[in-house]
Design a protein around this motif. Structure first.
Motif, PDB file in Angstrom:
ATOM      1  N   ALA A 145      13.303   5.047  18.801  1.00 22.09           N
ATOM      2  CA  ALA A 145      12.574   4.287  19.817  1.00 22.09           C
ATOM      3  C   ALA A 145      13.095   4.639  21.198  1.00 22.09           C
ATOM      4  N   THR A 146      12.202   4.614  22.193  1.00 31.72           N
ATOM      5  CA  THR A 146      12.601   4.842  23.583  1.00 31.72           C
ATOM      6  C   THR A 146      12.298   3.624  24.448  1.00 31.72           C
ATOM      7  N   THR A 147      11.693   2.599  23.850  1.00 32.44           N
ATOM      8  CA  THR A 147      11.453   1.329  24.544  1.00 32.44           C
ATOM      9  C   THR A 147      11.802   0.195  23.593  1.00 32.44           C
ATOM     10  N   PHE A 148      12.089  -0.979  24.146  1.00 27.48           N
ATOM     11  CA  PHE A 148      12.369  -2.132  23.293  1.00 27.48           C
ATOM     12  C   PHE A 148      11.118  -2.566  22.550  1.00 27.48           C
ATOM     13  N   GLU A 149       9.959  -2.241  23.100  1.00 30.76           N
ATOM     14  CA  GLU A 149       8.706  -2.552  22.407  1.00 30.76           C
ATOM     15  C   GLU A 149       8.637  -1.777  21.087  1.00 30.76           C
ATOM     16  N   ASP A 150       9.022  -0.498  21.127  1.00 32.62           N
ATOM     17  CA  ASP A 150       9.087   0.307  19.895  1.00 32.62           C
ATOM     18  C   ASP A 150      10.198  -0.201  18.972  1.00 32.62           C
ATOM     19  N   LEU A 151      11.295  -0.640  19.581  1.00 34.19           N
ATOM     20  CA  LEU A 151      12.446  -1.117  18.804  1.00 34.19           C
ATOM     21  C   LEU A 151      12.094  -2.350  17.978  1.00 34.19           C
ATOM     22  N   GLN A 152      11.176  -3.175  18.475  1.00 37.36           N
ATOM     23  CA  GLN A 152      10.757  -4.370  17.749  1.00 37.36           C
ATOM     24  C   GLN A 152      10.212  -4.023  16.366  1.00 37.36           C
ATOM     25  N   GLN A 153       9.623  -2.844  16.217  1.00 38.46           N
ATOM     26  CA  GLN A 153       9.069  -2.421  14.928  1.00 38.46           C
ATOM     27  C   GLN A 153      10.153  -1.892  13.987  1.00 38.46           C
ATOM     28  N   MET A 154      11.333  -1.580  14.521  1.00 37.51           N
ATOM     29  CA  MET A 154      12.364  -0.915  13.725  1.00 37.51           C
ATOM     30  C   MET A 154      13.498  -1.831  13.260  1.00 37.51           C
ATOM     31  N   VAL A 155      13.735  -2.932  13.974  1.00 40.17           N
ATOM     32  CA  VAL A 155      14.831  -3.827  13.599  1.00 40.17           C
ATOM     33  C   VAL A 155      14.309  -5.229  13.349  1.00 40.17           C
ATOM     34  N   ARG A 156      15.045  -5.946  12.534  1.00 40.65           N
ATOM     35  CA  ARG A 156      14.722  -7.342  12.224  1.00 40.65           C
ATOM     36  C   ARG A 156      15.970  -8.186  12.471  1.00 40.65           C
ATOM     37  N   ALA A 157      15.765  -9.474  12.504  1.00 38.77           N
ATOM     38  CA  ALA A 157      16.894 -10.383  12.672  1.00 38.77           C
ATOM     39  C   ALA A 157      17.907 -10.157  11.554  1.00 38.77           C
ATOM     40  N   ASN A 158      19.167 -10.198  11.902  1.00 41.02           N
ATOM     41  CA  ASN A 158      20.305 -10.051  10.992  1.00 41.02           C
ATOM     42  C   ASN A 158      20.629  -8.597  10.630  1.00 41.02           C
ATOM     43  N   ASP A 159      19.900  -7.607  11.167  1.00 38.31           N
ATOM     44  CA  ASP A 159      20.264  -6.202  10.949  1.00 38.31           C
ATOM     45  C   ASP A 159      21.575  -5.918  11.681  1.00 38.31           C
ATOM     46  N   LEU A 160      22.442  -5.118  11.071  1.00 33.53           N
ATOM     47  CA  LEU A 160      23.717  -4.741  11.675  1.00 33.53           C
ATOM     48  C   LEU A 160      23.505  -3.497  12.531  1.00 33.53           C
ATOM     49  N   ILE A 161      23.861  -3.594  13.826  1.00 34.13           N
ATOM     50  CA  ILE A 161      23.664  -2.483  14.754  1.00 34.13           C
ATOM     51  C   ILE A 161      24.896  -2.300  15.633  1.00 34.13           C
ATOM     52  N   VAL A 162      24.951  -1.153  16.301  1.00 33.14           N
ATOM     53  CA  VAL A 162      25.986  -0.875  17.294  1.00 33.14           C
ATOM     54  C   VAL A 162      25.263  -0.526  18.595  1.00 33.14           C
ATOM     55  N   VAL A 163      25.511  -1.329  19.642  1.00 38.98           N
ATOM     56  CA  VAL A 163      24.870  -1.145  20.944  1.00 38.98           C
ATOM     57  C   VAL A 163      25.861  -0.469  21.881  1.00 38.98           C
ATOM     58  N   SER A 221      19.927  -1.811  30.464  1.00 41.44           N
ATOM     59  CA  SER A 221      21.392  -1.781  30.358  1.00 41.44           C
ATOM     60  C   SER A 221      21.887  -1.150  29.055  1.00 41.44           C
ATOM     61  N   VAL A 222      20.977  -0.742  28.186  1.00 35.92           N
ATOM     62  CA  VAL A 222      21.358  -0.173  26.889  1.00 35.92           C
ATOM     63  C   VAL A 222      21.118   1.329  26.892  1.00 35.92           C
ATOM     64  N   MET A 223      22.142   2.082  26.547  1.00 33.53           N
ATOM     65  CA  MET A 223      22.014   3.538  26.468  1.00 33.53           C
ATOM     66  C   MET A 223      21.552   3.987  25.074  1.00 33.53           C
ATOM     67  N   GLU A 224      22.155   3.373  24.038  1.00 33.11           N
ATOM     68  CA  GLU A 224      21.876   3.823  22.669  1.00 33.11           C
ATOM     69  C   GLU A 224      22.127   2.672  21.704  1.00 33.11           C
ATOM     70  N   ILE A 225      21.323   2.644  20.642  1.00 29.21           N
ATOM     71  CA  ILE A 225      21.542   1.692  19.554  1.00 29.21           C
ATOM     72  C   ILE A 225      21.533   2.485  18.254  1.00 29.21           C
ATOM     73  N   THR A 226      22.570   2.295  17.443  1.00 28.44           N
ATOM     74  CA  THR A 226      22.619   2.941  16.132  1.00 28.44           C
ATOM     75  C   THR A 226      22.631   1.873  15.051  1.00 28.44           C
ATOM     76  N   ALA A 227      22.030   2.203  13.925  1.00 28.34           N
ATOM     77  CA  ALA A 227      22.038   1.295  12.782  1.00 28.34           C
ATOM     78  C   ALA A 227      23.358   1.466  12.062  1.00 28.34           C
ATOM     79  N   ALA A 228      24.091   0.387  11.919  1.00 28.17           N
ATOM     80  CA  ALA A 228      25.367   0.430  11.198  1.00 28.17           C
ATOM     81  C   ALA A 228      25.070   0.392   9.706  1.00 28.17           C
ATOM     82  N   ASP A 229      25.700   1.261   8.962  1.00 31.58           N
ATOM     83  CA  ASP A 229      25.437   1.369   7.532  1.00 31.58           C
ATOM     84  C   ASP A 229      26.749   1.197   6.784  1.00 31.58           C
ATOM     85  N   PRO A 230      26.809   0.285   5.804  1.00 33.11           N
ATOM     86  CA  PRO A 230      28.051   0.139   5.035  1.00 33.11           C
ATOM     87  C   PRO A 230      28.322   1.384   4.201  1.00 33.11           C
ATOM     88  N   VAL A 231      29.592   1.693   4.017  1.00 33.95           N
ATOM     89  CA  VAL A 231      29.990   2.908   3.303  1.00 33.95           C
ATOM     90  C   VAL A 231      29.844   2.761   1.790  1.00 33.95           C
TER      91      VAL A 231
END
Length: 180
Positions: free
Chosen positions: A28-46, A87-97
């Motif tokens: 995603a390059t906008t938060f509007e696109d990001l809304q389609q990719m993440v849901r509440a309680n998803d683990l992320i790194v901002v 104010s956000v440069m990058e968001i990555t999805a955190a994945d458990p090992v």
């Protein structure tokens, strides 16, 4: 013993040949696109503009802001932080090992079973299973730990240069502004 070494070599070569490949995912390059990719309680790194990384769970995402629940540095209690889109440069999805370790263990058992089916009377089949299970688990966890799925990347801003004349009573000059 020599056949055991050959069997281990075959397993390692096969693991490299059929191992996971890097997959390009939609970013995603906008938060509007990001809304389609993440849901509440998803683990992320901002990663914010200062380069600081905040790991937490998504509380809310709108077209202009992102709410993340992350532990407070001083108390350790969860605190919701709001990030504006700029104010956000990058968001990555955190994945458990652990899921990579399970996949690797399953692959190791699969390779050991395949090797066993080739020659069931070979001495050392138990050792092959143990080594393949341990190696598969370690490789799977290692690969999973190295993979970071970028789900948001702020569009790169074009560099610019502005030159403004400064004129006043008894002074003259130029104001130069450069942005990278």
């Amino acid at each position: 013993m020599r056949s055991l070494n050959r069997r281990l070599l075959r397993i390692c070569v096969l693991a490299l040949l059929v191992g996971p490949r890097a997959a390009e995912a939609q970013t995603a390059t906008t938060f509007e696109d990001l809304q389609q990719m993440v849901r509440a309680n998803d683990l992320i790194v901002v990663t914010d503009e200062a380069g600081q990384k905040i790991k937490g769970r998504v509380v809310d995402v709108s077209a202009s802001a992102l709410g993340v629940s992350a532990p407070d540095r001083s108390s350790g209690a969860p605190k919701t932080r709001m990030f504006a889109e700029g104010s956000v440069m990058e968001i990555t999805a955190a994945d458990p090992v652990w899921n990579g370790a399970i996949i690797g263990a399953a692959a190791g058992i699969g390779f050991a079973t395949w090797d066993y089916l080739i020659d069931p009377s070979e001495p050392g089949n138990a050792a092959i299973f143990v080594v393949a299970l341990g190696l598969g688990t370690a490789i799977g966890a290692g690969i999973d730990g190295l993979v970071h799925k970028v789900i948001y990347l702020r569009p790169r801003q074009l560099s610019s240069m502005k030159v403004l004349p400064l004129l006043g009573n008894g002074r003259q000059g130029v104001l130069v502004s450069v942005r990278f």
